[in-house]
Design an enzyme around this catalytic site. Structure first.
Site, PDB file in Angstrom:
ATOM      1  N   CYS A   1       8.601  30.300  16.708  1.00 53.97           N
ATOM      2  CA  CYS A   1       7.261  29.779  16.414  1.00 53.97           C
ATOM      3  C   CYS A   1       6.264  30.891  16.678  1.00 53.97           C
ATOM      4  CB  CYS A   1       6.965  28.573  17.302  1.00 53.97           C
ATOM      5  SG  CYS A   1       5.274  27.937  17.167  1.00 53.97           S
TER       6      CYS A   1
ATOM      7  N   CYS B   1       4.238  32.638   9.459  1.00 54.04           N
ATOM      8  CA  CYS B   1       4.520  31.358  10.136  1.00 54.04           C
ATOM      9  C   CYS B   1       5.962  31.015   9.806  1.00 54.04           C
ATOM     10  CB  CYS B   1       3.571  30.266   9.644  1.00 54.04           C
ATOM     11  SG  CYS B   1       3.990  28.593  10.224  1.00 54.04           S
TER      12      CYS B   1
END
Length: 261
Positions: free
Chosen positions: A70, A177
Site C-alpha cells: 500500500c 497506487c
C-alpha cells in the site's frame, strides 16, 4: 516459508499474485481492513493506527516477512511498522517505480491518488530519481475506490479522466497506487496514442515481491510444487477473498489456493 501482505483493501492482490508465481510453495497471508477503505484521505496518525492493526493481525501468524502493499501506508506508517515488527519480521515498503521510469529518459507520468500527487514524499522521489526528466503528476480521484468496489463504470470514467490529464507524448506511466496495477492494461489502452508505441507501465508489485523473497532468504522458483496456501484476514478476522477480488485475474489466481486459518 510464509509471506504476509497488508493493505487497506484489495490492492495487495497484485504483489501477492507475483509472489505466488515466483514461489508457488509459499504460504501467503493477506491482511486488509476493507471496512476502513480508503486510507488516502485519512490523517497520518489514523493511517498509522489502522496499518499497525492490520500488520499485527498478520504478524500473529508468524510470517517470515511482511510486504506493505500500500503506497499510503508505506508513506505514512512504514517507520512505525518497522519499529513495531522488526527485527522479528522484516517489513518491505512499497515505493512508486519512479526511478526505473525516469531511467527511460521520459517523458513520464505518475498516476497517483490525489493525496499522494504533489505530496512532499512524491516530490522528494522525483527530485532524487528523476532530476532533469520531464515528469507529470496526474491525480486519479476515485480510481482506487472504484477498483476496490469493482465499479466498472466508475473505473472507466476515472481512467478516462486521468488519461485526459496525461501528456500525449509520455513514454512511461508510473502506477503510483497498488490498486492501479489491477487495471494496468486498461490504463495502457487509455494512454496509447495512434501511431505511437504504447507507453511502458511501471508498477511496484514485481520489485517488492523479489525483495520479500530476498529478505526471507530464498530465491525465486516458479517451478516449485504448488503447495502454498492463502489465508485471508479481513479486519483481523479470518475470511475469504471478497467476490469483487475474483473479478481480477490476480484474485482468481489466489482464490484457487485460499485456505482457512
Amino acid at each position: 516459508m510464509k509471506i504476509a501482505l497488508m493493505d487497506s483493501g484489495i490492492g495487495l492482490l497484485a504483489a501477492a499474485a507475483v509472489v505466488r508465481r515466483l514461489r508457488p510453495d509459499a504460504d501467503l497471508v493477506l491482511s486488509s481492513a476493507p471496512d476502513s477503505m480508503p486510507w488516502g484521505p485519512r490523517t497520518p496518525e489514523d493511517v498509522t493506527e489502522r496499518a499497525l492493526a492490520v500488520a499485527r493481525a498478520a504478524a500473529e501468524l508468524g510470517p517470515d516477512v511482511l510486504i506493505v502493499a500500500c503506497n499510503t501506508a508505506s508513506v505514512r506508517a512504514l517507520p512505525a511498522l518497522r519499529a513495531d515488527l522488526e527485527p522479528r519480521i522484516p517489513v518491505i515498503g512499497t515505493v512508486p517505480a519512479i526511478k526505473p521510469a525516469a531511467a527511460s529518459g521520459g517523458p513520464v507520468a505518475i498516476w497517483a491518488t490525489p493525496a499522494t500527487t504533489g505530496s512532499p514524499y512524491q516530490r522528494g522521489l522525483i527530485r532524487e530519481f528523476a532530476d532533469g526528466v520531464d515528469v507529470s503528476e496526474v491525480p486519479c480521484p476515485g480510481l482506487a475506490d472504484a477498483i476496490e468496489h469493482g465499479d466498472e463504470p466508475a473505473i472507466e470514467l476515472a481512467i478516462a479522466a486521468a488519461a485526459e490529464r496525461t501528456p500525449k507524448d509520455v513514454r512511461g506511466v508510473v502506477l503510483g497506487c497498488t490498486h492501479y496495477e489491477l487495471v494496468a492494461e486498461r490504463v495502457r489502452d487509455a494512454v496509447r496514442q495512434p501511431g505511437l508505441a504504447a507507453p511502458v507501465l511501471y508498477g511496484s508489485a514485481s520489485a517488492v515481491a523479489a525483495q520479500a523473497l530476498r529478505r526471507a532468504g530464498v530465491e525465486a522458483d516458479p517451478d516449485a510444487a504448488p503447495t502454498g496456501t492463502v489465508t485471508v484476514l479481513l479486519n483481523g478476522r479470518t475470511g475469504v477473498l471478497p467476490d469483487i477480488a475474483l473479478g481480477y485475474p490476480e484474485g482468481r489466481l489466489l482464490q484457487t489456493v485460499t485456505a482457512s486459518r
